[in-house]
Design a protein around this motif. Structure first.
Motif, PDB file in Angstrom:
ATOM      1  N   LYS A 114       0.831  -1.208   0.000  1.00 27.80           N
ATOM      2  CA  LYS A 114       0.000   0.000   0.000  1.00 27.80           C
ATOM      3  C   LYS A 114       0.865   1.258   0.000  1.00 27.80           C
ATOM      4  N   LEU A 115       1.967   1.231   0.731  1.00 24.12           N
ATOM      5  CA  LEU A 115       2.867   2.390   0.745  1.00 24.12           C
ATOM      6  C   LEU A 115       3.412   2.671  -0.650  1.00 24.12           C
ATOM      7  N   ILE A 116       3.852   1.636  -1.334  1.00 25.37           N
ATOM      8  CA  ILE A 116       4.411   1.820  -2.672  1.00 25.37           C
ATOM      9  C   ILE A 116       3.332   2.296  -3.642  1.00 25.37           C
ATOM     10  N   ALA A 117       2.146   1.702  -3.558  1.00 26.33           N
ATOM     11  CA  ALA A 117       1.068   2.091  -4.460  1.00 26.33           C
ATOM     12  C   ALA A 117       0.631   3.539  -4.242  1.00 26.33           C
ATOM     13  N   ASP A 118       0.580   3.960  -2.983  1.00 31.45           N
ATOM     14  CA  ASP A 118       0.066   5.300  -2.667  1.00 31.45           C
ATOM     15  C   ASP A 118       1.123   6.390  -2.754  1.00 31.45           C
ATOM     16  N   HIS A 119       2.370   6.054  -2.428  1.00 36.59           N
ATOM     17  CA  HIS A 119       3.385   7.096  -2.300  1.00 36.59           C
ATOM     18  C   HIS A 119       4.640   6.863  -3.142  1.00 36.59           C
ATOM     19  N   GLY A 120       4.768   5.708  -3.752  1.00 37.47           N
ATOM     20  CA  GLY A 120       5.939   5.435  -4.572  1.00 37.47           C
ATOM     21  C   GLY A 120       7.076   4.808  -3.778  1.00 37.47           C
ATOM     22  N   VAL A 121       8.016   4.235  -4.502  1.00 37.79           N
ATOM     23  CA  VAL A 121       9.111   3.500  -3.878  1.00 37.79           C
ATOM     24  C   VAL A 121      10.008   4.410  -3.053  1.00 37.79           C
ATOM     25  N   VAL A 122      10.359   5.570  -3.582  1.00 37.55           N
ATOM     26  CA  VAL A 122      11.316   6.442  -2.889  1.00 37.55           C
ATOM     27  C   VAL A 122      10.792   6.868  -1.527  1.00 37.55           C
TER      28      VAL A 122
END
Length: 288
Positions: A114-122
């Motif tokens: 969810k973090l990657i989907a919502d805010h991106g990898v960086v």
């Protein structure tokens, strides 16, 4: 300002017939026409052709170079996705570490995905994954046990990042990622790869413990835009064949990881200090 085909050809050192061919076959041509119907190139058209020339010089076929040059133009400069505010980051770190302590892989994957989907990898890497893995490592050191927690947490982060779709961009990879010859840690390289995938950049990773000759052979064969070597300890950097890599390829050489801190580097080697800087370095190189 606009330019005639003859002016563009002289500016770039390319034959006018090549300009005409690239326009007719690959759609890499002028955006404007004069009142008399004559072709006129804008600055953005010239930059697109310059990128295509750089790609064909690296062995990319004209058709693939045209497509890749357009992708680079349309992608624009790197902008990290929406940052996590303090409350969201704090809650995500608590949820991830709690799940890690319970060896709850499913929950860790849910948080990470969810973090990657919502805010991106960086943003996910900087604000949650690195702090969590650091805290878990400190906790294990204090306890003297719990290595399984760290391994499962790292595996969960890795699996979530590998869920980012890989680029299908044509041509040589924008980046070749490798560890130092005896380095076994690859998670930071995977984070860079996932962040590059979000930018539609093709990349390759050689993984852990890459022998010097294998690294040199891969760079010569793949001709990446950037070759980045990661190390977490200074003693591991000594076996990296920087001079040979530089001699065998026109790939931009970069190093990353805490192991390179304080190591004297040749002038042709760059050292990005963060994940954001590493992504920007690769994107800048693909736009050259």
């Amino acid at each position: 300002m606009t330019y005639t085909p003859r002016a563009v050809a002289a500016m770039l050192g390319i034959a006018p017939t090549t300009l005409r061919t690239w326009d007719q076959r690959y759609g890499v041509g002028p955006s404007q026409r004069s009142e008399g119907g004559h072709r006129r190139y804008e600055d953005s058209d010239v930059e697109l052709i310059r990128r295509m020339m750089a790609l064909t010089a690296r062995g990319v076929t004209p058709a693939a170079a045209a497509e890749l040059a357009r992708r680079q133009r349309d992608r624009g400069p790197f902008r990290a996705r929406s940052p996590l505010d303090d409350d969201i980051a704090r809650a995500a770190r608590l949820a991830f570490v709690t799940s890690a302590n319970g060896l709850d892989e499913s929950s860790m994957l849910d948080v990470a995905g969810k973090l990657i989907a919502d805010h991106g990898v960086v943003a996910a890497w900087d604000s949650v994954f690195v702090p969590c893995l650091t805290d878990i490592g400190d906790m294990i050191a204090a306890r003297g046990s719990g290595v399984e927690i760290e391994h499962l947490a790292s595996a969960s982060v890795l699996q979530a990042m590998r869920g980012v779709p890989r680029s299908t961009a044509p041509g040589p990879p924008a980046a070749l990622l490798s560890t130092a010859p005896e380095e076994q840690h690859v998670l930071a390289l995977e984070a860079l790869g996932a962040a590059l995938s979000e930018q539609d950049c093709q990349w390759r990773s050689l993984g852990a413990r890459v022998p010097p000759r294998a690294l040199c052979d891969a760079v010569a064969a793949l001709r990446p835009g950037v070759t980045l070597i990661w190390a977490h300890r200074a003693d591991l950097t000594a076996a990296v064949p920087l001079d040979e890599l530089h001699a065998r390829s026109d790939s931009l050489l970069a190093v990353a990881g805490p192991g390179w801190s304080g190591v004297a580097l040749p002038s042709f080697v760059q050292r990005p200090e963060s994940l954001t800087e590493a992504v920007e370095l690769v994107l800048a190189r693909t736009s050259d």
